[in-house]
Design an enzyme around this catalytic site. Structure first.
Site, mmCIF file in Angstrom:
data_model
loop_
_atom_site.group_PDB
_atom_site.id
_atom_site.type_symbol
_atom_site.label_atom_id
_atom_site.label_comp_id
_atom_site.label_asym_id
_atom_site.label_seq_id
_atom_site.Cartn_x
_atom_site.Cartn_y
_atom_site.Cartn_z
ATOM 1 N N ARG A 37 15.441 -1.898 -4.320
ATOM 2 C CA ARG A 37 14.237 -2.569 -4.802
ATOM 3 C C ARG A 37 14.332 -2.788 -6.307
ATOM 4 O O ARG A 37 15.023 -2.054 -7.016
ATOM 5 C CB ARG A 37 13.001 -1.701 -4.512
ATOM 6 C CG ARG A 37 12.856 -1.279 -3.060
ATOM 7 C CD ARG A 37 12.443 -2.414 -2.158
ATOM 8 N NE ARG A 37 11.154 -2.955 -2.547
ATOM 9 C CZ ARG A 37 9.987 -2.448 -2.172
ATOM 10 N NH1 ARG A 37 9.959 -1.396 -1.384
ATOM 11 N NH2 ARG A 37 8.863 -2.998 -2.566
ATOM 12 N N PRO A 91 0.826 -1.219 0.000
ATOM 13 C CA PRO A 91 0.000 0.000 0.000
ATOM 14 C C PRO A 91 0.860 1.270 0.000
ATOM 15 O O PRO A 91 1.751 1.419 0.817
ATOM 16 C CB PRO A 91 -0.793 -0.094 1.309
ATOM 17 C CG PRO A 91 -0.640 -1.492 1.777
ATOM 18 C CD PRO A 91 0.642 -2.002 1.221
ATOM 19 N N GLU A 92 0.601 2.126 -0.957
ATOM 20 C CA GLU A 92 1.272 3.420 -1.036
ATOM 21 C C GLU A 92 0.206 4.507 -0.884
ATOM 22 O O GLU A 92 -0.957 4.207 -0.640
ATOM 23 C CB GLU A 92 2.022 3.543 -2.369
ATOM 24 C CG GLU A 92 3.068 2.432 -2.552
ATOM 25 C CD GLU A 92 3.894 2.577 -3.818
ATOM 26 O OE1 GLU A 92 4.113 3.701 -4.267
ATOM 27 O OE2 GLU A 92 4.328 1.539 -4.354
ATOM 28 N N LYS A 110 1.805 7.267 3.868
ATOM 29 C CA LYS A 110 1.204 5.928 3.957
ATOM 30 C C LYS A 110 0.559 5.679 5.317
ATOM 31 O O LYS A 110 0.160 4.557 5.622
ATOM 32 C CB LYS A 110 2.282 4.865 3.716
ATOM 33 C CG LYS A 110 3.025 5.023 2.387
ATOM 34 C CD LYS A 110 4.117 3.973 2.288
ATOM 35 C CE LYS A 110 5.095 4.304 1.173
ATOM 36 N NZ LYS A 110 6.230 3.355 1.158
#
Ligand SMILES: [Zn+2]
Length: 267
Positions: A254, A2-3, A59
Site C-alpha cells: 500500500r 473503515p478501520e 474491523k
C-alpha cells in the site's frame, strides 16, 4: 477505508439507536453482500428479532441477537453503518436495511467488498477468520507485538496483519509509525526494545484518540491533536514537525506516507 476507530463509531451508532427494538422488516437491496447466505434465510433469522448487544473485534462488528446467534458485519473499503429516520429514507448504496418503528439501521457500501452475515458463535467466528486480538484489547500486549516483530517482515506489514493484531489498516498504520518515528519498511527485528514499547503504546493511543475525536465523522480532522500526520496524508502534504514534504513509498503493498527526517530509512 473503515478501520478500528471507524467501526467503533458505527458500533456506537447501532447501540444508540437500534438495540432492544423489534426488527419489523429486513430489506436486502443487493444480496451479493450476503455472499453464500440465502437472502430468505437471512431475513427470516432477523425478522421480529432484536439486537441485544454489540461487540467490535478489529474491523468486524458482531451483534448478539435476542434469539439465534449473531449478526456479523465487515465494511470492506467503502462500507458504513447509519441510522435514518423515517424508516424508508433514501440512502445511496443501501445494501441491507433493518427496519424499526420510525427508523432504519442501514448498512451502506459503494463497492461490494464488505460482508453481512450470520454466525452462531462470535468467538468461533473470530477464530475461523484467523483474527488476532483486537488492537485495543489488553490481550494485545507488548509481548504479542514483539513476537510478531521478530519474524522476517517489515514493521508496517506486521501492523496491518489482522492475524497479529485486528483493526489497523493503511491510514492508522501510517499515523502510528509516524508518531513512533519508525520507517514503514524497517525490518521488524531491527526495532529495538525501547522503540517496541513506544510502538505498542502508539498503537493504543492513536486508535483511542481517533475514536475520541469521532473518527471519520464531520470535523474529525479539526478535532485531532496537533502534530498528527493524518491531515497531511495527501499529495503535497508536509511533516507536522516542520520538515517539509512527506514522502511516499510502497509498504505492505500500500502507498505509505512518511517523513524521511522523522522516520529515517533503517541502515
Ligand atoms: Zn518530520
Amino acid at each position: 477505508m473503515p478501520e478500528l476507530p471507524d467501526v467503533e463509531l458505527y458500533r456506537r451508532t447501532l447501540d444508540r439507536h437500534a438495540l432492544h427494538r423489534r426488527i419489523l422488516r429486513v430489506v436486502v437491496s443487493d444480496a451479493r453482500i450476503l455472499s453464500d447466505l440465502a437472502e430468505k434465510d437471512f431475513a427470516a433469522r432477523l425478522k421480529s428479532n432484536q439486537l441485544e448487544r454489540s461487540r467490535r473485534h478489529g474491523k468486524h462488528l458482531l451483534v448478539r441477537l435476542a434469539r439465534d446467534g449473531w449478526l456479523v458485519m465487515h465494511f470492506g473499503m467503502t462500507g458504513t453503518l447509519c441510522y435514518v429516520e423515517p424508516a424508508d429514507a433514501d440512502v445511496p448504496y443501501d445494501r441491507v436495511r433493518l427496519v424499526f418503528e420510525g427508523g432504519s439501521l442501514v448498512y451502506v457500501n459503494r463497492r461490494m467488498l464488505g460482508r453481512v452475515g450470520l454466525t452462531d458463535d462470535a468467538d468461533a467466528f473470530i477464530a475461523t477468520e484467523g483474527l488476532g486480538p483486537d488492537a485495543l484489547d489488553p490481550a494485545f500486549d507488548l509481548a504479542t507485538l514483539s513476537a510478531a516483530l521478530d519474524g522476517r517482515r517489515e514493521v508496517k506489514a506486521v501492523l496491518m496483519d489482522q492475524s497479529v493484531v485486528a483493526g489497523i489498516g493503511n491510514l492508522y498504520a501510517d499515523e502510528i509509525l509516524f508518531q513512533a518515528r519508525l520507517h514503514p519498511r524497517a525490518p521488524g527485528r531491527s526495532v529495538g526494545k525501547a522503540k517496541r514499547r513506544s510502538l505498542h503504546e502508539k498503537i493504543k493511543t492513536v486508535l483511542q484518540t481517533a475514536i475520541d475525536c469521532g473518527a471519520g465523522a464531520e470535523q474529525f480532522v479539526e478535532r485531532l491533536p496537533k502534530g498528527w500526520l493524518l491531515p497531511q496524508r495527501h499529495e503535497g502534504g508536509t511533516c507536522p514537525r516542520g520538515h517539509g514534504q512527506l514522502a511516499t513509498i510502497k509498504a505492505a503493498g500500500r502507498t505509505s506516507y512518511y517523513c524521511p527526517r522523522c522516520q529515517p530509512e533503517p541502515a
